[in-house]
Design a protein around this motif. Structure first.
Motif, PDB file in Angstrom:
ATOM      1  N   GLY A   8       0.814  -1.208   0.000  1.00 50.49           N
ATOM      2  CA  GLY A   8       0.000   0.000   0.000  1.00 50.49           C
ATOM      3  C   GLY A   8       0.851   1.263   0.000  1.00 50.49           C
ATOM      4  O   GLY A   8       2.078   1.232  -0.077  1.00 50.49           O
ATOM      5  N   SER A  27      -8.006  -4.000  -4.063  1.00 52.04           N
ATOM      6  CA  SER A  27      -6.904  -4.775  -4.631  1.00 52.04           C
ATOM      7  C   SER A  27      -7.309  -5.450  -5.938  1.00 52.04           C
ATOM      8  O   SER A  27      -8.375  -6.057  -6.041  1.00 52.04           O
ATOM      9  N   SER A  71      -5.145   1.505   2.574  1.00 52.60           N
ATOM     10  CA  SER A  71      -4.115   0.560   3.009  1.00 52.60           C
ATOM     11  C   SER A  71      -4.026   0.409   4.527  1.00 52.60           C
ATOM     12  O   SER A  71      -3.106  -0.244   5.020  1.00 52.60           O
ATOM     13  N   ASP A  74      -5.150  -4.967   0.269  1.00 49.85           N
ATOM     14  CA  ASP A  74      -5.644  -3.601   0.451  1.00 49.85           C
ATOM     15  C   ASP A  74      -7.007  -3.429  -0.210  1.00 49.85           C
ATOM     16  O   ASP A  74      -7.391  -4.186  -1.110  1.00 49.85           O
TER      17      ASP A  74
END
Length: 449
Positions: free
Chosen positions: A156, A313, A172, A310
């Motif tokens: 992140g 993603s 993140s 995260d």
């Protein structure tokens, strides 16, 4: 009459920059405790985040209460089915736009443990709320070496624009020590391992690690003398437990060493993998699970968070024959082929959760095991990745909370029940009660019958 050893829970095996915390031994009783009274193991809490929602039709059990059948996504949890609760109906209202427009993925992570509406900004003026893990850390963190442990499997970014005007810090981070203070997460298993078992200041620890590496020895080689002395003082059952513990530590260390010797490349992710991070995503997740188990087993901390990935993603999953990006697939528009791939990703994540829970259950703790004395929350801040909705969130609660959670059930709660009501109930059981957290409206009933 043989009395238990009067050793502190802080007792550790030491040698050349190593401080190896001990698991819970029956022979070890705090000095202030009466010899005839067995100490009560502490409570632990962990919170695990997965991105992009789930395919709810293959997540949600068809029946309520006991005796429900595990749907496709949850099938890997069969070995620990009696140790968990599926909860449906919880909502994160502050994950909704509420006038702020797009940015659902960033909000889904920042709200996951805070229940607070994040300020829409990609600058330095970020704002959310204190997360439930940090509320617990304020209460219990002083009792352990580390107040909390923040882990993840994607690095992140802490700045920049990651989602429609929201700072990358929101996407993140799930752990916030204050309304403007997201906590960074560690993604390298080796660094976590060294942090758990290192002794001294950072510079000292680095120097000692270089010396140990040069000698090409395991950390156990440097604490062997202490270990032998302790073995001679323990009862037979605890001698066996110490052997198992040291074997487990060495096995984790060995697996980390193997990943460090392998080429650090994976087609599953689109960023460089730092040295020490496995190229295999499943192995990475399992090593991070091992770190949490070791941290709980040695009472290095009682609170941990882990982001499997995260928010938003777009990792691909070629290892399970899903080469597509996760985020792209989550915008399925009802496509059956995409649904099939999403549920495979969801099941893969749950399989890694099952590994973690089974490790906890296999680790002795007091008269039971670590899972008996833990409360593990697993879920996502979104329900369906296509709709980006925040009601009826996919949530699992695993562990018995020292006997305060009645598991093996599918619990349905009224629609729009704040997720933070669950957190209020967990904090009560953890001994860290507060008047509110985020948008809580009270406690969640039904966790214990």
């Amino acid at each position: 009459m043989n009395f238990p050893l009067s050793l502190s829970r802080r007792t550790a095996l030491r040698g050349l920059g190593i401080s190896l915390g001990l698991p819970w031994f029956e022979s070890i009783v705090p000095r202030a405790a009466a010899a005839s009274i067995a100490p009560t193991p502490p409570q632990r809490m962990a919170f695990i985040f997965v991105p992009n929602g789930v395919h709810l039709p293959d997540w949600t059990p068809e029946t309520e209460g006991y005796g429900f059948d595990l749907p496709f996504i949850l099938d890997p949890l069969a070995p620990v089915k009696d140790d968990l609760m599926v909860i449906t109906g919880l909502t994160h209202d502050k994950g909704r736009a509420n006038g702020d427009g797009p940015g659902d993925h960033a909000r889904s992570a920042s709200v996951f443990l805070t229940g607070a509406q994040p300020r829409k900004t990609n600058g330095a003026d970020i704002r959310s709320g204190m997360s439930v893990d940090q509320v617990a850390a304020q209460a219990a963190g002083k009792l352990t070496r580390f107040a909390s442990l923040e882990l993840g499997c994607e690095p992140g970014r802490s700045a920049g624009n990651c989602d429609s005007g929201y700072s990358c810090a929101y996407s993140s981070s799930i752990s916030w020590s204050g309304s403007a203070s997201p906590l960074g997460k560690e993604t390298n298993p080796r660094f976590v391992f060294e942090r758990l078992f290192g002794n001294g200041k950072a510079k000292e620890m680095d120097k000692n690690k270089i010396r140990r590496d040069a000698l090409k020895k395991s950390i156990l080689d440097f604490i062997s003398e202490d270990a032998q002395k302790l073995q001679a003082k323990l009862g037979r059952a605890d001698q066996h437990k110490l052997d198992e513990y040291l074997t487990g530590v060495r096995e984790v260390e060995r697996r980390i060493e193997i990943t460090e010797s392998e080429p650090q490349h994976s087609a599953d992710i689109d960023y460089p993998i730092p040295e020490g991070i496995p190229g295999d995503y499943g192995q990475h997740l399992r090593l991070m699970s091992d770190m949490m188990v070791l941290a709980f087993q040695t009472d290095s901390t009682r609170i941990s968070t882990c982001m499997f990935a995260d928010a938003g993603s777009n990792r691909s999953y070629k290892a399970i024959d899903v080469p597509d990006g996760h985020h792209a697939l989550s915008h399925h528009r009802g496509d059956a082929e995409k649904h099939a791939k999403i549920r495979k990703i969801n099941q893969f994540h749950v399989a890694q959760l099952s590994y973690f829970l089974q490790k906890l259950k296999a680790t002795p703790d007091g008269h039971g095991n670590l899972l008996d004395n833990s409360m593990i929350v697993y879920g996502s801040g979104l329900s369906d990745g296509d709709r980006h909705n925040n009601e009826n969130l996919p949530v699992l609660l695993a562990g018995h909370g020292g006997g305060s959670v009645d598991t093996g059930r599918h619990l349905k709660v009224p629609t729009e029940t704040p997720m933070c009501n669950l957190y209020m109930s967990l904090l009560d059981r953890f001994g860290a009660s507060v008047d509110f957290i985020g948008d809580s409206t009270g406690r969640l009933s039904g966790l214990q019958i």
